[in-house]
Write an enzyme that holds these catalytic residues in place. Structure first.
Site, PDB file in Angstrom:
ATOM      1  N   ASP A 247      -3.643 -35.567  38.198  1.00 15.24           N
ATOM      2  CA  ASP A 247      -2.737 -34.680  38.922  1.00 15.24           C
ATOM      3  C   ASP A 247      -1.961 -35.508  39.966  1.00 15.24           C
ATOM      4  O   ASP A 247      -1.430 -36.564  39.643  1.00 15.24           O
ATOM      5  CB  ASP A 247      -3.527 -33.532  39.560  1.00 15.24           C
ATOM      6  CG  ASP A 247      -2.644 -32.361  39.977  1.00 15.24           C
ATOM      7  OD1 ASP A 247      -2.333 -31.528  39.125  1.00 15.24           O
ATOM      8  OD2 ASP A 247      -2.266 -32.313  41.161  1.00 15.24           O
ATOM      9  N   TYR A 397       4.692 -30.347  46.977  1.00 16.70           N
ATOM     10  CA  TYR A 397       5.564 -30.202  45.806  1.00 16.70           C
ATOM     11  C   TYR A 397       7.035 -30.263  46.217  1.00 16.70           C
ATOM     12  O   TYR A 397       7.843 -30.925  45.551  1.00 16.70           O
ATOM     13  CB  TYR A 397       5.269 -28.877  45.097  1.00 16.70           C
ATOM     14  CG  TYR A 397       3.999 -28.913  44.288  1.00 16.70           C
ATOM     15  CD1 TYR A 397       4.028 -29.079  42.905  1.00 16.70           C
ATOM     16  CD2 TYR A 397       2.760 -28.798  44.903  1.00 16.70           C
ATOM     17  CE1 TYR A 397       2.863 -29.134  42.154  1.00 16.70           C
ATOM     18  CE2 TYR A 397       1.581 -28.846  44.174  1.00 16.70           C
ATOM     19  CZ  TYR A 397       1.641 -29.022  42.801  1.00 16.70           C
ATOM     20  OH  TYR A 397       0.488 -29.082  42.076  1.00 16.70           O
ATOM     21  N   HIS A 454      -7.796 -30.449  32.605  1.00 12.96           N
ATOM     22  CA  HIS A 454      -7.063 -31.036  33.717  1.00 12.96           C
ATOM     23  C   HIS A 454      -7.962 -31.567  34.829  1.00 12.96           C
ATOM     24  O   HIS A 454      -7.640 -32.571  35.450  1.00 12.96           O
ATOM     25  CB  HIS A 454      -6.117 -29.976  34.291  1.00 12.96           C
ATOM     26  CG  HIS A 454      -5.160 -30.499  35.311  1.00 12.96           C
ATOM     27  ND1 HIS A 454      -4.140 -31.381  35.006  1.00 12.96           N
ATOM     28  CD2 HIS A 454      -5.067 -30.286  36.653  1.00 12.96           C
ATOM     29  CE1 HIS A 454      -3.457 -31.673  36.103  1.00 12.96           C
ATOM     30  NE2 HIS A 454      -4.006 -31.020  37.119  1.00 12.96           N
TER      31      HIS A 454
END
Length: 478
Positions: A247, A397, A454
Protein backbone atom coordinates in the site's frame (compact mmCIF):
# COMPACT_ATOMS: atom_id res chain seq x y z
CA UNK A 1 42.08 5.27 -13.81
CA UNK A 2 42.14 3.71 -17.28
CA UNK A 3 43.00 0.36 -15.73
CA UNK A 4 39.93 0.68 -13.44
CA UNK A 5 37.71 1.52 -16.40
CA UNK A 6 39.06 -1.42 -18.39
CA UNK A 7 38.54 -3.79 -15.46
CA UNK A 8 34.97 -2.60 -15.06
CA UNK A 9 34.29 -2.98 -18.76
CA UNK A 10 35.90 -6.43 -18.76
CA UNK A 11 33.74 -7.63 -15.85
CA UNK A 12 30.60 -6.23 -17.44
CA UNK A 13 31.35 -8.06 -20.68
CA UNK A 14 32.03 -11.32 -18.82
CA UNK A 15 35.56 -11.73 -20.21
CA UNK A 16 38.61 -12.99 -18.35
CA UNK A 17 41.65 -10.97 -19.35
CA UNK A 18 44.71 -11.57 -17.17
CA UNK A 19 45.42 -8.62 -14.92
CA UNK A 20 48.97 -8.34 -16.25
CA UNK A 21 47.89 -7.95 -19.88
CA UNK A 22 47.32 -4.46 -21.31
CA UNK A 23 44.94 -4.07 -24.20
CA UNK A 24 46.67 -1.98 -26.83
CA UNK A 25 43.53 -1.07 -28.65
CA UNK A 26 42.68 2.55 -27.99
CA UNK A 27 39.20 1.96 -29.34
CA UNK A 28 38.60 -0.85 -26.89
CA UNK A 29 39.96 1.28 -24.06
CA UNK A 30 37.67 4.14 -24.94
CA UNK A 31 34.77 1.69 -25.28
CA UNK A 32 35.51 0.28 -21.84
CA UNK A 33 35.65 3.77 -20.41
CA UNK A 34 32.33 4.67 -21.99
CA UNK A 35 30.75 1.46 -20.75
CA UNK A 36 32.03 2.13 -17.26
CA UNK A 37 30.71 5.68 -17.39
CA UNK A 38 27.33 4.41 -18.51
CA UNK A 39 27.14 1.84 -15.74
CA UNK A 40 28.33 4.34 -13.18
CA UNK A 41 25.84 6.97 -14.34
CA UNK A 42 23.01 4.48 -13.91
CA UNK A 43 24.05 3.73 -10.37
CA UNK A 44 24.18 7.33 -9.25
CA UNK A 45 20.80 8.39 -10.67
CA UNK A 46 18.62 9.28 -7.75
CA UNK A 47 15.91 11.62 -6.54
CA UNK A 48 17.12 14.65 -4.65
CA UNK A 49 16.64 14.07 -0.93
CA UNK A 50 15.42 17.60 -0.25
CA UNK A 51 14.45 19.09 3.10
CA UNK A 52 11.27 20.00 4.92
CA UNK A 53 9.64 21.41 8.03
CA UNK A 54 6.20 20.14 9.01
CA UNK A 55 5.89 21.40 12.57
CA UNK A 56 3.76 24.38 13.61
CA UNK A 57 4.89 27.86 12.59
CA UNK A 58 8.21 28.71 11.00
CA UNK A 59 11.23 26.46 11.37
CA UNK A 60 13.37 27.68 14.28
CA UNK A 61 16.70 29.02 13.06
CA UNK A 62 18.54 29.19 16.35
CA UNK A 63 17.36 26.06 18.16
CA UNK A 64 18.66 22.71 16.88
CA UNK A 65 16.20 19.84 16.60
CA UNK A 66 16.04 17.36 19.47
CA UNK A 67 17.56 14.18 18.02
CA UNK A 68 17.01 12.01 21.09
CA UNK A 69 15.21 8.67 20.91
CA UNK A 70 12.56 8.67 23.63
CA UNK A 71 10.74 5.57 24.94
CA UNK A 72 6.98 5.72 24.48
CA UNK A 73 4.23 3.70 26.16
CA UNK A 74 0.67 3.45 24.85
CA UNK A 75 -1.89 4.06 27.56
CA UNK A 76 -5.56 3.16 27.86
CA UNK A 77 -7.26 5.92 29.80
CA UNK A 78 -10.60 5.37 31.52
CA UNK A 79 -11.78 8.66 30.04
CA UNK A 80 -11.18 7.42 26.47
CA UNK A 81 -13.04 4.19 27.18
CA UNK A 82 -16.00 5.94 28.80
CA UNK A 83 -16.28 8.39 25.90
CA UNK A 84 -16.14 5.52 23.40
CA UNK A 85 -18.86 3.58 25.23
CA UNK A 86 -21.13 6.60 25.38
CA UNK A 87 -20.78 7.19 21.66
CA UNK A 88 -21.35 3.53 20.84
CA UNK A 89 -24.48 3.54 22.99
CA UNK A 90 -25.84 6.43 20.93
CA UNK A 91 -25.19 4.81 17.54
CA UNK A 92 -28.05 5.32 15.09
CA UNK A 93 -28.38 2.30 12.84
CA UNK A 94 -30.35 2.15 9.61
CA UNK A 95 -32.17 -0.76 8.01
CA UNK A 96 -30.22 -2.69 5.39
CA UNK A 97 -31.55 -3.65 2.01
CA UNK A 98 -32.65 -7.24 1.74
CA UNK A 99 -29.89 -9.50 0.49
CA UNK A 100 -27.48 -6.56 0.03
CA UNK A 101 -24.62 -8.34 1.79
CA UNK A 102 -21.48 -6.13 1.34
CA UNK A 103 -22.33 -4.86 -2.15
CA UNK A 104 -23.51 -1.52 -0.78
CA UNK A 105 -20.65 -1.20 1.69
CA UNK A 106 -20.51 -2.45 5.25
CA UNK A 107 -23.69 -4.41 5.96
CA UNK A 108 -25.59 -2.63 8.76
CA UNK A 109 -26.75 -5.88 10.39
CA UNK A 110 -23.12 -6.94 10.67
CA UNK A 111 -22.22 -3.48 11.96
CA UNK A 112 -24.65 -3.93 14.85
CA UNK A 113 -22.80 -7.10 15.81
CA UNK A 114 -19.44 -5.36 15.60
CA UNK A 115 -20.63 -2.40 17.69
CA UNK A 116 -22.22 -4.71 20.28
CA UNK A 117 -18.97 -6.62 20.69
CA UNK A 118 -16.92 -3.41 20.72
CA UNK A 119 -19.14 -2.02 23.48
CA UNK A 120 -19.53 -5.13 25.63
CA UNK A 121 -16.79 -7.63 24.80
CA UNK A 122 -13.73 -5.80 23.50
CA UNK A 123 -11.07 -5.19 26.16
CA UNK A 124 -9.00 -2.17 25.11
CA UNK A 125 -6.75 -2.35 28.17
CA UNK A 126 -5.87 -5.93 27.33
CA UNK A 127 -5.08 -4.98 23.73
CA UNK A 128 -2.89 -2.08 24.90
CA UNK A 129 -0.79 -4.58 26.83
CA UNK A 130 -0.36 -6.51 23.58
CA UNK A 131 0.56 -3.30 21.75
CA UNK A 132 3.19 -2.55 24.39
CA UNK A 133 4.69 -6.01 23.93
CA UNK A 134 7.23 -4.44 21.58
CA UNK A 135 9.35 -1.39 22.45
CA UNK A 136 7.85 1.89 21.26
CA UNK A 137 9.78 5.12 20.72
CA UNK A 138 9.36 8.66 19.47
CA UNK A 139 11.85 11.06 17.96
CA UNK A 140 11.56 14.51 16.41
CA UNK A 141 12.25 14.78 12.68
CA UNK A 142 11.49 17.86 10.57
CA UNK A 143 9.33 19.26 13.35
CA UNK A 144 7.19 16.14 13.85
CA UNK A 145 7.05 13.56 16.64
CA UNK A 146 7.66 10.33 14.72
CA UNK A 147 6.53 7.13 16.40
CA UNK A 148 8.03 3.72 15.71
CA UNK A 149 8.55 0.28 17.18
CA UNK A 150 12.04 -1.19 17.17
CA UNK A 151 12.34 -4.92 17.78
CA UNK A 152 15.73 -6.57 18.12
CA UNK A 153 16.25 -10.32 17.83
CA UNK A 154 17.02 -12.45 20.87
CA UNK A 155 20.53 -13.67 21.55
CA UNK A 156 22.18 -14.90 18.37
CA UNK A 157 24.75 -17.54 17.53
CA UNK A 158 28.03 -16.70 15.81
CA UNK A 159 26.61 -17.91 12.46
CA UNK A 160 23.66 -15.55 12.53
CA UNK A 161 23.81 -12.07 11.05
CA UNK A 162 21.45 -9.27 12.02
CA UNK A 163 19.94 -7.41 9.07
CA UNK A 164 18.05 -4.13 9.65
CA UNK A 165 14.61 -4.11 8.04
CA UNK A 166 12.33 -1.07 7.80
CA UNK A 167 8.68 -2.08 7.32
CA UNK A 168 6.10 0.55 6.39
CA UNK A 169 2.32 0.15 6.63
CA UNK A 170 -0.42 1.76 4.56
CA UNK A 171 -4.05 2.91 4.83
CA UNK A 172 -6.27 1.98 6.63
CA UNK A 173 -3.65 -0.05 8.45
CA UNK A 174 -1.11 0.71 11.14
CA UNK A 175 2.01 -0.70 12.76
CA UNK A 176 -0.28 -3.33 14.31
CA UNK A 177 -0.40 -5.10 10.95
CA UNK A 178 3.16 -6.29 11.60
CA UNK A 179 2.66 -7.73 15.08
CA UNK A 180 2.32 -11.33 13.88
CA UNK A 181 5.15 -11.22 11.37
CA UNK A 182 7.72 -9.56 13.65
CA UNK A 183 8.52 -12.70 15.71
CA UNK A 184 8.91 -14.69 12.48
CA UNK A 185 11.53 -12.23 11.26
CA UNK A 186 13.37 -11.60 14.53
CA UNK A 187 13.41 -15.21 15.74
CA UNK A 188 12.90 -17.26 12.55
CA UNK A 189 14.41 -20.51 13.80
CA UNK A 190 11.72 -20.80 16.45
CA UNK A 191 9.04 -20.57 13.76
CA UNK A 192 10.38 -23.02 11.20
CA UNK A 193 12.16 -20.47 8.99
CA UNK A 194 15.84 -20.19 8.09
CA UNK A 195 17.54 -19.47 11.44
CA UNK A 196 20.45 -17.68 9.78
CA UNK A 197 18.41 -14.88 8.18
CA UNK A 198 17.56 -12.73 11.19
CA UNK A 199 16.14 -9.23 11.10
CA UNK A 200 16.13 -6.24 13.40
CA UNK A 201 12.74 -4.73 12.59
CA UNK A 202 11.81 -1.03 12.63
CA UNK A 203 8.15 -0.16 11.97
CA UNK A 204 7.34 3.57 11.96
CA UNK A 205 3.89 5.09 11.91
CA UNK A 206 3.50 7.34 8.86
CA UNK A 207 3.15 10.95 10.10
CA UNK A 208 -0.56 11.62 10.43
CA UNK A 209 -1.26 7.96 11.21
CA UNK A 210 -1.68 6.55 14.69
CA UNK A 211 0.89 7.77 17.18
CA UNK A 212 2.99 9.84 14.75
CA UNK A 213 2.23 13.55 14.72
CA UNK A 214 0.39 14.87 11.67
CA UNK A 215 1.89 17.55 9.47
CA UNK A 216 0.78 21.06 10.35
CA UNK A 217 1.30 22.20 6.77
CA UNK A 218 0.02 21.31 3.35
CA UNK A 219 2.21 19.30 1.01
CA UNK A 220 3.30 16.38 3.19
CA UNK A 221 3.78 13.72 0.52
CA UNK A 222 5.27 10.24 0.30
CA UNK A 223 8.54 11.94 -0.69
CA UNK A 224 8.60 13.69 2.70
CA UNK A 225 7.71 10.46 4.51
CA UNK A 226 10.51 8.60 2.70
CA UNK A 227 13.03 11.28 3.64
CA UNK A 228 11.91 11.27 7.27
CA UNK A 229 12.21 7.49 7.49
CA UNK A 230 15.68 7.66 5.95
CA UNK A 231 16.67 10.15 8.64
CA UNK A 232 15.14 7.83 11.23
CA UNK A 233 17.30 4.93 10.07
CA UNK A 234 20.42 7.10 10.16
CA UNK A 235 19.49 8.26 13.64
CA UNK A 236 19.24 4.63 14.72
CA UNK A 237 22.73 4.01 13.36
CA UNK A 238 21.88 2.19 10.12
CA UNK A 239 23.72 3.30 6.99
CA UNK A 240 22.49 0.30 5.00
CA UNK A 241 19.20 -1.54 5.41
CA UNK A 242 16.40 -3.49 3.75
CA UNK A 243 12.91 -2.13 3.02
CA UNK A 244 9.51 -3.80 2.93
CA UNK A 245 6.12 -2.31 2.21
CA UNK A 246 2.63 -2.64 0.81
CA UNK A 247 0.00 0.00 0.00
CA UNK A 248 1.47 3.44 0.91
CA UNK A 249 4.41 1.59 2.40
CA UNK A 250 5.26 0.33 -1.07
CA UNK A 251 5.24 3.86 -2.46
CA UNK A 252 7.30 5.26 0.41
CA UNK A 253 9.87 2.45 0.32
CA UNK A 254 10.22 2.70 -3.45
CA UNK A 255 10.85 6.44 -3.22
CA UNK A 256 13.44 5.91 -0.49
CA UNK A 257 15.16 3.41 -2.81
CA UNK A 258 15.26 6.06 -5.51
CA UNK A 259 16.49 8.75 -3.11
CA UNK A 260 19.24 6.75 -1.43
CA UNK A 261 20.01 3.63 -3.50
CA UNK A 262 23.44 3.37 -1.89
CA UNK A 263 21.77 2.82 1.50
CA UNK A 264 19.10 0.33 0.41
CA UNK A 265 20.44 -3.21 0.25
CA UNK A 266 17.14 -4.54 -1.02
CA UNK A 267 13.50 -3.55 -1.57
CA UNK A 268 10.69 -6.05 -0.98
CA UNK A 269 7.14 -5.16 -2.03
CA UNK A 270 3.78 -6.87 -1.81
CA UNK A 271 1.93 -4.16 -3.74
CA UNK A 272 2.75 -2.02 -6.76
CA UNK A 273 0.98 0.62 -8.79
CA UNK A 274 2.81 1.01 -12.08
CA UNK A 275 2.59 3.81 -14.66
CA UNK A 276 -0.10 3.28 -17.28
CA UNK A 277 2.46 2.27 -19.88
CA UNK A 278 0.65 3.93 -22.79
CA UNK A 279 0.39 2.13 -26.10
CA UNK A 280 2.99 -0.43 -25.07
CA UNK A 281 0.84 -1.57 -22.17
CA UNK A 282 -2.31 -1.56 -24.31
CA UNK A 283 -0.51 -3.73 -26.89
CA UNK A 284 0.56 -6.09 -24.12
CA UNK A 285 -3.02 -6.40 -22.92
CA UNK A 286 -4.52 -6.99 -26.35
CA UNK A 287 -1.95 -9.53 -27.52
CA UNK A 288 -1.62 -11.09 -24.07
CA UNK A 289 -5.29 -12.05 -24.04
CA UNK A 290 -4.61 -14.61 -26.77
CA UNK A 291 -0.82 -15.05 -26.97
CA UNK A 292 0.47 -14.16 -23.50
CA UNK A 293 3.90 -15.70 -24.08
CA UNK A 294 4.46 -13.33 -27.01
CA UNK A 295 4.43 -10.30 -24.69
CA UNK A 296 6.15 -11.92 -21.72
CA UNK A 297 3.03 -12.78 -19.72
CA UNK A 298 2.71 -16.14 -17.99
CA UNK A 299 -0.39 -18.29 -17.75
CA UNK A 300 -0.70 -17.21 -14.13
CA UNK A 301 -0.56 -13.55 -15.21
CA UNK A 302 -3.40 -14.24 -17.64
CA UNK A 303 -5.50 -15.87 -14.94
CA UNK A 304 -5.04 -12.84 -12.70
CA UNK A 305 -5.51 -10.12 -15.32
CA UNK A 306 -8.32 -11.30 -17.62
CA UNK A 307 -11.04 -10.66 -18.42
CA UNK A 308 -9.47 -7.21 -18.18
CA UNK A 309 -12.56 -5.04 -18.55
CA UNK A 310 -14.40 -6.95 -15.85
CA UNK A 311 -11.65 -7.55 -13.29
CA UNK A 312 -9.43 -4.53 -13.60
CA UNK A 313 -11.60 -1.63 -14.79
CA UNK A 314 -15.01 -2.19 -13.20
CA UNK A 315 -13.58 -3.65 -10.02
CA UNK A 316 -11.17 -0.74 -9.59
CA UNK A 317 -13.98 1.77 -10.09
CA UNK A 318 -16.12 -0.09 -7.58
CA UNK A 319 -13.35 -0.22 -4.97
CA UNK A 320 -11.86 3.26 -5.29
CA UNK A 321 -14.71 5.57 -4.35
CA UNK A 322 -12.89 6.25 -1.08
CA UNK A 323 -9.82 7.34 -3.07
CA UNK A 324 -11.71 10.04 -4.96
CA UNK A 325 -13.07 11.44 -1.71
CA UNK A 326 -9.76 11.32 0.14
CA UNK A 327 -7.80 12.73 -2.78
CA UNK A 328 -10.10 15.73 -3.07
CA UNK A 329 -11.89 16.69 0.18
CA UNK A 330 -10.76 14.36 2.97
CA UNK A 331 -11.63 16.69 5.85
CA UNK A 332 -15.36 16.56 5.08
CA UNK A 333 -15.83 12.84 5.62
CA UNK A 334 -12.98 12.92 8.15
CA UNK A 335 -15.13 15.12 10.38
CA UNK A 336 -17.84 12.46 10.49
CA UNK A 337 -15.50 9.53 11.05
CA UNK A 338 -13.60 11.35 13.77
CA UNK A 339 -16.89 11.86 15.66
CA UNK A 340 -18.56 8.48 15.22
CA UNK A 341 -16.77 5.27 16.27
CA UNK A 342 -19.40 3.15 14.51
CA UNK A 343 -18.89 5.11 11.30
CA UNK A 344 -15.13 4.78 11.64
CA UNK A 345 -15.37 1.02 12.12
CA UNK A 346 -17.65 0.63 9.10
CA UNK A 347 -15.39 2.73 6.90
CA UNK A 348 -12.19 0.92 7.87
CA UNK A 349 -13.45 -2.65 8.27
CA UNK A 350 -15.18 -2.61 4.89
CA UNK A 351 -11.69 -2.40 3.38
CA UNK A 352 -10.50 -5.34 5.47
CA UNK A 353 -13.36 -7.30 3.94
CA UNK A 354 -13.25 -6.58 0.22
CA UNK A 355 -9.50 -5.90 -0.03
CA UNK A 356 -8.74 -9.24 1.56
CA UNK A 357 -10.82 -11.07 -1.02
CA UNK A 358 -13.32 -9.51 -3.42
CA UNK A 359 -15.64 -12.53 -3.10
CA UNK A 360 -16.28 -11.49 0.52
CA UNK A 361 -18.71 -8.90 -0.89
CA UNK A 362 -21.10 -11.82 -1.41
CA UNK A 363 -21.14 -12.74 2.29
CA UNK A 364 -23.49 -11.30 4.92
CA UNK A 365 -20.64 -10.90 7.40
CA UNK A 366 -18.10 -9.72 4.81
CA UNK A 367 -15.85 -12.68 5.59
CA UNK A 368 -14.06 -10.66 8.25
CA UNK A 369 -13.45 -13.66 10.49
CA UNK A 370 -11.90 -15.70 7.67
CA UNK A 371 -8.49 -14.09 8.13
CA UNK A 372 -8.77 -11.89 11.22
CA UNK A 373 -10.11 -11.88 14.75
CA UNK A 374 -12.48 -9.10 15.72
CA UNK A 375 -10.07 -8.16 18.53
CA UNK A 376 -7.29 -7.60 16.00
CA UNK A 377 -9.52 -5.62 13.65
CA UNK A 378 -10.86 -3.40 16.41
CA UNK A 379 -7.36 -2.84 17.79
CA UNK A 380 -6.42 -1.33 14.44
CA UNK A 381 -9.58 0.80 14.47
CA UNK A 382 -8.86 1.90 18.04
CA UNK A 383 -5.43 3.19 17.03
CA UNK A 384 -7.19 5.60 14.66
CA UNK A 385 -9.89 6.41 17.22
CA UNK A 386 -7.83 7.21 20.31
CA UNK A 387 -5.31 9.26 18.31
CA UNK A 388 -7.96 11.09 16.29
CA UNK A 389 -5.88 10.44 13.18
CA UNK A 390 -8.43 9.34 10.59
CA UNK A 391 -8.71 12.75 8.89
CA UNK A 392 -4.94 13.35 8.78
CA UNK A 393 -4.37 9.83 7.44
CA UNK A 394 -6.86 10.51 4.65
CA UNK A 395 -5.17 13.81 3.76
CA UNK A 396 -2.17 11.75 2.65
CA UNK A 397 -4.17 10.90 -0.49
CA UNK A 398 -4.82 14.52 -1.39
CA UNK A 399 -1.16 15.42 -0.91
CA UNK A 400 -0.01 12.54 -3.11
CA UNK A 401 -2.21 13.08 -6.14
CA UNK A 402 -0.78 16.07 -8.04
CA UNK A 403 -2.48 17.41 -11.13
CA UNK A 404 0.21 15.93 -13.34
CA UNK A 405 1.36 12.66 -11.79
CA UNK A 406 3.78 11.97 -14.64
CA UNK A 407 5.76 15.08 -13.71
CA UNK A 408 6.90 13.79 -10.30
CA UNK A 409 10.66 13.14 -10.02
CA UNK A 410 10.33 9.39 -9.48
CA UNK A 411 8.79 8.91 -12.94
CA UNK A 412 11.99 10.14 -14.60
CA UNK A 413 14.25 7.38 -13.28
CA UNK A 414 13.95 3.68 -12.56
CA UNK A 415 14.55 1.65 -9.44
CA UNK A 416 17.97 -0.02 -9.53
CA UNK A 417 18.27 -1.60 -6.09
CA UNK A 418 17.70 -5.38 -5.77
CA UNK A 419 13.94 -5.87 -5.66
CA UNK A 420 11.70 -8.68 -4.49
CA UNK A 421 8.02 -8.82 -5.41
CA UNK A 422 5.38 -10.95 -3.71
CA UNK A 423 2.29 -11.05 -5.93
CA UNK A 424 -0.72 -12.06 -3.83
CA UNK A 425 -3.66 -13.42 -5.87
CA UNK A 426 -6.39 -11.34 -4.16
CA UNK A 427 -4.51 -8.05 -4.38
CA UNK A 428 -6.44 -5.11 -5.86
CA UNK A 429 -4.27 -4.99 -8.98
CA UNK A 430 -1.82 -7.44 -10.51
CA UNK A 431 1.53 -6.31 -11.89
CA UNK A 432 3.18 -9.00 -14.03
CA UNK A 433 6.94 -9.25 -13.85
CA UNK A 434 7.33 -8.08 -17.44
CA UNK A 435 5.49 -4.85 -16.57
CA UNK A 436 7.30 -4.41 -13.28
CA UNK A 437 10.65 -4.64 -15.08
CA UNK A 438 9.86 -1.38 -16.87
CA UNK A 439 10.36 0.39 -13.53
CA UNK A 440 12.30 -2.09 -11.39
CA UNK A 441 15.36 -3.08 -13.38
CA UNK A 442 16.89 -5.44 -10.81
CA UNK A 443 14.16 -7.90 -9.85
CA UNK A 444 15.83 -10.68 -7.85
CA UNK A 445 12.69 -12.60 -6.89
CA UNK A 446 9.13 -12.53 -8.18
CA UNK A 447 6.75 -14.88 -6.36
CA UNK A 448 3.18 -15.82 -7.26
CA UNK A 449 1.86 -16.23 -3.74
CA UNK A 450 -0.65 -19.08 -3.31
CA UNK A 451 -3.20 -17.08 -1.29
CA UNK A 452 -3.72 -13.72 0.36
CA UNK A 453 -4.80 -10.21 -0.45
CA UNK A 454 -3.95 -6.59 0.24
CA UNK A 455 -3.02 -6.83 3.94
CA UNK A 456 -0.31 -9.42 3.44
CA UNK A 457 1.54 -9.15 6.77
CA UNK A 458 -1.77 -9.20 8.65
CA UNK A 459 -3.35 -12.01 6.61
CA UNK A 460 -0.47 -14.31 5.76
CA UNK A 461 2.51 -13.51 8.00
CA UNK A 462 4.16 -16.91 7.46
CA UNK A 463 4.01 -16.68 3.67
CA UNK A 464 5.28 -13.11 3.60
CA UNK A 465 8.09 -13.77 6.10
CA UNK A 466 9.32 -16.76 4.08
CA UNK A 467 9.32 -14.71 0.88
CA UNK A 468 11.22 -11.85 2.52
CA UNK A 469 13.80 -14.36 3.78
CA UNK A 470 14.16 -15.98 0.36
CA UNK A 471 14.66 -12.59 -1.29
CA UNK A 472 17.23 -11.37 1.23
CA UNK A 473 19.12 -14.68 1.11
CA UNK A 474 19.58 -14.26 -2.65
CA UNK A 475 20.61 -10.62 -2.29
CA UNK A 476 23.17 -11.47 0.36
CA UNK A 477 24.71 -14.06 -1.99
CA UNK A 478 25.01 -11.63 -4.91
Amino acid sequence: MWRQWLDTGREALGTHWPHNVLVPSVALGVGGALLCWKLHSRKVKSIELGEGWWGPGEKPHLLSEDTSIRPFIIEASDQDIEDLHERLDRTRFFSPLEDSRFHYGFNSNQLKKVVTYWRNGFDWKKQVKILNRYPHYKTTIEGLEVHFIHVKPPQLSSKQKILPLLMVHGWPGSIYEFYQIIPLLTNPGKHGLDPNIVFEVICPSIPGYGFSEASHKKGFTAFAAARIFYKLMLRLGFKEFYLQGGDWGSRICTLLSQMKPESVKGLHLNFMVLPTGGLKRLKSLIIGRYLPWLVGLTQEDSRRIYPYMEKNVFSILRETGYLHIQATKPDTVGSSLNDSPAGLAAYILEKFSTWTDSVFRDLEDGGLDRKFSLDDLLTNVMIYWVTGSIASSMRFYKENFPRNYNSTPDTKIGVYVPTGIAAFPCELVHAPRVWAKEKFSNIVTYTYMPRGGHFAAFEEPELLAADIQNFVLKVEKL
